[in-house]
Design a protein around this motif. Structure first.
Motif, PDB file in Angstrom:
ATOM      1  N   MET A 201     -19.499 -28.823  59.007  1.00 17.54           N
ATOM      2  CA  MET A 201     -19.599 -27.494  58.381  1.00 17.54           C
ATOM      3  C   MET A 201     -18.328 -26.690  58.639  1.00 17.54           C
ATOM      4  O   MET A 201     -17.807 -26.017  57.747  1.00 17.54           O
ATOM      5  CB  MET A 201     -20.814 -26.748  58.912  1.00 17.54           C
TER       6      MET A 201
ATOM      7  N   PRO B   4     -17.379 -13.367  45.189  1.00 17.65           N
ATOM      8  CA  PRO B   4     -16.929 -14.696  44.775  1.00 17.65           C
ATOM      9  C   PRO B   4     -15.902 -14.648  43.649  1.00 17.65           C
ATOM     10  O   PRO B   4     -15.132 -15.588  43.483  1.00 17.65           O
ATOM     11  CB  PRO B   4     -18.210 -15.367  44.290  1.00 17.65           C
TER      12      PRO B   4
ATOM     13  N   LEU C 109     -20.289 -23.127  53.470  1.00 17.59           N
ATOM     14  CA  LEU C 109     -20.323 -24.072  54.584  1.00 17.59           C
ATOM     15  C   LEU C 109     -19.992 -23.364  55.892  1.00 17.59           C
ATOM     16  O   LEU C 109     -20.618 -23.612  56.926  1.00 17.59           O
ATOM     17  CB  LEU C 109     -19.344 -25.219  54.336  1.00 17.59           C
TER      18      LEU C 109
ATOM     19  N   ILE D  83     -27.211 -19.354  51.276  1.00 13.53           N
ATOM     20  CA  ILE D  83     -26.754 -20.727  51.048  1.00 13.53           C
ATOM     21  C   ILE D  83     -27.651 -21.414  50.028  1.00 13.53           C
ATOM     22  O   ILE D  83     -27.178 -22.044  49.074  1.00 13.53           O
ATOM     23  CB  ILE D  83     -26.730 -21.519  52.368  1.00 13.53           C
ATOM     24  N   ALA D  84     -28.954 -21.268  50.215  1.00  9.60           N
ATOM     25  CA  ALA D  84     -29.896 -21.943  49.309  1.00  9.60           C
ATOM     26  C   ALA D  84     -29.718 -21.453  47.882  1.00  9.60           C
ATOM     27  O   ALA D  84     -29.763 -22.227  46.938  1.00  9.60           O
ATOM     28  CB  ALA D  84     -31.330 -21.692  49.773  1.00  9.60           C
ATOM     29  N   ASN D  85     -29.471 -20.155  47.721  1.00 10.09           N
ATOM     30  CA  ASN D  85     -29.337 -19.592  46.390  1.00 10.09           C
ATOM     31  C   ASN D  85     -28.070 -20.057  45.694  1.00 10.09           C
ATOM     32  O   ASN D  85     -28.073 -20.361  44.516  1.00 10.09           O
ATOM     33  CB  ASN D  85     -29.297 -18.067  46.474  1.00 10.09           C
ATOM     34  N   ASP D  86     -26.966 -20.067  46.410  1.00  6.83           N
ATOM     35  CA  ASP D  86     -25.675 -20.171  45.746  1.00  6.83           C
ATOM     36  C   ASP D  86     -25.027 -21.543  45.819  1.00  6.83           C
ATOM     37  O   ASP D  86     -24.005 -21.767  45.191  1.00  6.83           O
ATOM     38  CB  ASP D  86     -24.707 -19.124  46.320  1.00  6.83           C
ATOM     39  N   PHE D  87     -25.597 -22.462  46.583  1.00  9.92           N
ATOM     40  CA  PHE D  87     -24.884 -23.713  46.795  1.00  9.92           C
ATOM     41  C   PHE D  87     -24.701 -24.505  45.500  1.00  9.92           C
ATOM     42  O   PHE D  87     -23.650 -25.089  45.266  1.00  9.92           O
ATOM     43  CB  PHE D  87     -25.594 -24.573  47.839  1.00  9.92           C
ATOM     44  N   GLY D  88     -25.725 -24.505  44.649  1.00  8.62           N
ATOM     45  CA  GLY D  88     -25.689 -25.342  43.454  1.00  8.62           C
ATOM     46  C   GLY D  88     -24.499 -25.085  42.560  1.00  8.62           C
ATOM     47  O   GLY D  88     -23.886 -26.007  42.047  1.00  8.62           O
ATOM     48  N   GLU D  89     -24.152 -23.814  42.362  1.00 10.33           N
ATOM     49  CA  GLU D  89     -23.093 -23.479  41.408  1.00 10.33           C
ATOM     50  C   GLU D  89     -21.765 -23.198  42.096  1.00 10.33           C
ATOM     51  O   GLU D  89     -20.793 -22.838  41.448  1.00 10.33           O
ATOM     52  CB  GLU D  89     -23.500 -22.260  40.589  1.00 10.33           C
ATOM     53  N   ALA D  90     -21.727 -23.298  43.416  1.00  9.16           N
ATOM     54  CA  ALA D  90     -20.503 -22.906  44.121  1.00  9.16           C
ATOM     55  C   ALA D  90     -19.427 -23.966  43.951  1.00  9.16           C
ATOM     56  O   ALA D  90     -19.696 -25.157  44.019  1.00  9.16           O
ATOM     57  CB  ALA D  90     -20.806 -22.711  45.595  1.00  9.16           C
ATOM     58  N   THR D  91     -18.208 -23.517  43.713  1.00 11.12           N
ATOM     59  CA  THR D  91     -17.088 -24.447  43.631  1.00 11.12           C
ATOM     60  C   THR D  91     -16.025 -24.067  44.654  1.00 11.12           C
ATOM     61  O   THR D  91     -15.909 -22.905  45.032  1.00 11.12           O
ATOM     62  CB  THR D  91     -16.445 -24.418  42.231  1.00 11.12           C
ATOM     63  N   GLU D  92     -15.273 -25.059  45.087  1.00  7.21           N
ATOM     64  CA  GLU D  92     -14.117 -24.920  45.967  1.00  7.21           C
ATOM     65  C   GLU D  92     -14.252 -23.849  47.046  1.00  7.21           C
ATOM     66  O   GLU D  92     -14.966 -24.017  48.014  1.00  7.21           O
ATOM     67  CB  GLU D  92     -12.856 -24.692  45.125  1.00  7.21           C
TER      68      GLU D  92
ATOM     69  N   TYR E 136     -15.680 -20.965  47.205  1.00 16.30           N
ATOM     70  CA  TYR E 136     -17.005 -20.386  47.424  1.00 16.30           C
ATOM     71  C   TYR E 136     -17.864 -21.359  48.236  1.00 16.30           C
ATOM     72  O   TYR E 136     -18.582 -20.961  49.157  1.00 16.30           O
ATOM     73  CB  TYR E 136     -17.653 -20.063  46.079  1.00 16.30           C
ATOM     74  N   ARG E 137     -17.762 -22.636  47.895  1.00 13.29           N
ATOM     75  CA  ARG E 137     -18.510 -23.640  48.635  1.00 13.29           C
ATOM     76  C   ARG E 137     -18.049 -23.664  50.101  1.00 13.29           C
ATOM     77  O   ARG E 137     -18.852 -23.781  51.019  1.00 13.29           O
ATOM     78  CB  ARG E 137     -18.308 -25.018  47.991  1.00 13.29           C
TER      79      ARG E 137
END
Lengths: 359, 322
Positions: free
Chosen positions: B47, B70, B292, B276-285, B287-288
């Motif tokens: 992480m 973001p 983490l 984390i649960a809300n935003d992880f799916g669409e997060a890129t680079e 933001y991800r």
């Protein structure tokens, strides 16, 4: 006492490990969701894998089911979000990716990708105002931006009242509801607000998640719909299908041509038809605030990404065959699910693009 | 006769075999323990590694800033950290007295035939998936909070000096108080079952001596049972706290998911796990990377809380002269 203490300590350590692993567990799951299916696809030549946008997921699964029934070819689509779809198709773990936000030509070229739209949908502002019928409340883009900026805080604000003569607006406080998860719906909504409100562009910006200045977030279209249904005086934005299925009070909007339009499949289609696809390189065009007289202003399209020089040409051809079938024959399924099929001229343009891009 | 000659040889070969098996067994046990350490270190470090680019960009500012943008790629984790701690504290404030009451009732007050059914019911409560708690909180608790509890709190506590600011806000229903309340229901089974089990370990003669001196049930429990089991009770409380800090789905449903700093307990906020649960799916680079790093922060927060628990236990042990 000592053993008791020790067993408690062990239990505590286990909780620590679990708590620590939780967020971590999400990452490999999201990162490799498409990988096993991709390897499965190598063995069964007829299976094509795709991943990405959840916006288009209901339509792709319906298309896939009908396509499989017709041809026997299986399309395996994972609804992991646009960001994940882009990452996976870049990494080559899936054959095609789907994204709600088009990529720019140079990013496509850098990753050896081609891009084309596959379906059109629309985002609809919904409100909870007892006594006001669906479509009766009128909003403009700048007013909507001011509501989400927290500048307009009550429903009887002069700016809203001026648009709605004869409508009895309550003095309720406005609670704005947005998507808490990153989503293409938010991308298209905030893209529209950025186009019509310079202040929104500066403070909120556009993206799958933005810097919301207030309000509350619901997870998914269903989360936003549920919040709006529960909280009196609230406003949210959802895809048309959710507004219709939940019988929600939607607002009519003023479009770029100055006309008042209702959110319908016809006004979405008008937006798609009036958008300037001809001059959009690699179809890099967000069709919000489209110029047509009857165009719904917050119309959204989902884009498919494919590799230009495919490692496995047969797989890519299978994907293209599938989309050719879907774009030419899938209009009825799209309509049933509250999407708009692409206009015929656009389908022709896409097929011409395939011929020049995917070799 | 031959048996007497052979017998000394037998234990010798057994000894060799036993020693070897013992060694293998010890390595096996050590490996299982090492597995925990490796998993823990691996999770934490990966992480941190995933979050390194945001850590480099924001530095320590990440922990003190409330900006979560973001679009501009600016990240500050104060709002989710604050939300995580506040919801967990609310949960503990409600859950500890309730759990103590349940354990007290089950071990001292309840008629014998009632103890088992209630005990089983509590353990069943622990087995309910957290999404069910979330949905219950969303569809049942939130309207009650919005229509009754929050207006009442705003009218009564909201006017007080200092703490009044905690209880002001629009009656939305989603917020830190609602999330803390749902969390408290989720951790009660953990704390109360630990408390009940350790209360049962108190020697009967201690309790009976106190009763013989004329102590009431409350006095026996407060002055004899609780001090005797203090360290285990604290252990149970921190077990519940660990769960409250990391709970994801139930909180994501009811907290309102707004990354905007608010003093009020009644207004929407967010927690680390929910964000984390809300935003992880669409997060890129980038933001991800921020998400983490947020996961790593949760790891640190949990670690600090557990360290405090160990310190408290150690101090109690010293005071008791152990």
């Amino acid at each position: 006492m000592n053993t008791l203490l020790r067993s408690t300590a062990v239990a505590l350590a286990i909780t620590a490990a679990l708590a620590a692993c939780k967020p971590q567990a999400t990452s490999p799951a999201a990162g490799t969701a498409g990988a096993p299916t991709a390897t499965a696809g190598d063995k069964v030549a007829a299976q094509v894998t795709g991943a990405g946008s959840s916006f288009i997921y209901p339509l792709v699964s319906k298309w896939s089911a009908d396509y499989a029934a017709k041809t026997g070819a299986k399309i395996n689509y994972q609804s992991i979000g646009s960001g994940g779809g882009i990452a996976q198709v870049k990494a080559g773990t899936v054959v095609f990716g789907a994204t709600d936000k088009p990529l720019a030509s140079d990013e496509l070229a850098a990753n050896d990708l081609g891009q084309f739209p596959a379906a059109i949908g629309g985002v609809v502002p919904v409100v909870n105002l007892p006594g006001i019928e669906g479509g009766k409340l009128r909003l403009t883009g700048p007013v909507l931006a001011d509501i989400y900026l927290g500048k307009i805080t009550a429903w009887n604000d002069p700016a809203i009242a001026a648009l709605n003569p004869g409508v009895a607006l309550p003095a309720d406080k406005i609670s704005s509801v947005h998507r808490s998860d990153g989503s293409g719906t938010t991308f298209n909504f905030t893209n529209y607000l950025s186009k019509v409100s310079p202040e929104w562009k500066a403070k909120g910006g556009e993206g799958t998640t933005v810097n919301w200045t207030g309000g509350l977030g619901g997870k998914g279209n269903e989360g936003v719909a549920a919040y709006v249904k529960q909280i009196k005086g609230s406003i949210g934005y959802v895809e048309l299908a959710y507004a219709m299925q939940n019988n929600m009070t939607y607002a009519s909007m003023q479009n770029a041509a100055g006309a008042w339009v209702q959110p319908t499949l016809d006004s979405f289609a008008a937006a798609a038809a009036s958008a300037d696809w001809k001059n959009a390189k690699d179809f890099n065009l967000v069709i919000t605030n489209a110029p047509g007289q009857d165009a719904w202003p917050i119309t959204a399209s989902t884009f498919i990404l494919l590799h230009r020089s495919a490692k496995d040409a047969a797989q890519r051809q299978a994907a293209l065959d599938y989309f050719k079938w879907a774009l030419e024959n899938g209009q009825a399924q799209a309509k049933a699910l509250d999407y708009v099929a692409l206009p015929p001229e656009l389908v022709q343009q896409i097929e011409a693009y395939w011929g020049t891009t995917f070799k | 006769m031959s048996a007497t000659i052979l017998t000394p040889a037998l234990p010798a070969s057994r000894d060799v075999r036993d020693a070897r098996n013992d060694r293998i067994f010890r390595w096996l046990l050590a490996a299982t323990a090492m597995f925990v350490l490796f998993a823990l270190a691996g999770a934490a470090l990966s992480m941190l590694w995933g979050g390194r680019s945001v850590l480099q960009q924001e530095g320590l500012h990440f922990f003190t800033s409330t900006a979560w943008d973001p679009v501009q790629d600016k990240y500050g984790a104060l709002v989710p950290i604050y939300g995580t701690l506040v919801t967990a504290i609310i949960a503990m404030v409600i859950a500890i007295p309730v759990s103590f009451g349940i354990a007290f009732f089950l071990t001292e007050v309840a008629p014998r035939q009632l103890r088992t059914p209630i005990g089983v019911a509590i353990e069943l409560l622990a087995g309910i998936p957290s999404i069910i708690y979330g949905m219950w909180g969303f569809f049942v608790l939130m309207p009650v909070m919005a229509n009754h509890v929050i207006p009442w709190l705003g009218d009564h506590l909201g006017t007080w000096p200092v703490i009044g600011a905690l209880f002001q806000g629009p009656p939305i229903g989603a917020g830190m108080l609602t999330a803390g309340f749902v969390l408290s229901i989720m951790v009660v089974p953990f704390i109360s079952s630990v408390m009940r089990d350790v209360f049962l370990t108190v020697p009967t003669r201690l309790k009976e001596s106190a009763y013989a001196l004329g102590a009431t049930r409350w006095e026996v429990n407060w002055n004899i049972v609780l001090p005797y089991t203090r360290s285990a009770v604290i252990g149970g409380i921190f077990l519940g706290l660990g769960r409250a800090l990391g709970e994801t789905m139930a909180v994501a449903f009811v907290i309102g998911n707004s990354v905007v700093f608010t003093k009020s307990l009644l207004e929407p906020s967010t927690t680390i796990a929910a964000l984390i649960a809300n935003d992880f799916g669409e997060a890129t680079e980038q933001y991800r990377s921020a998400l983490l790093l947020l996961g790593f922060v949760l790891f640190i927060v949990t670690f600090v809380v557990l360290a405090i628990a160990r310190l408290m236990l150690a101090r109690l042990d010293r005071r008791e002269g152990r």
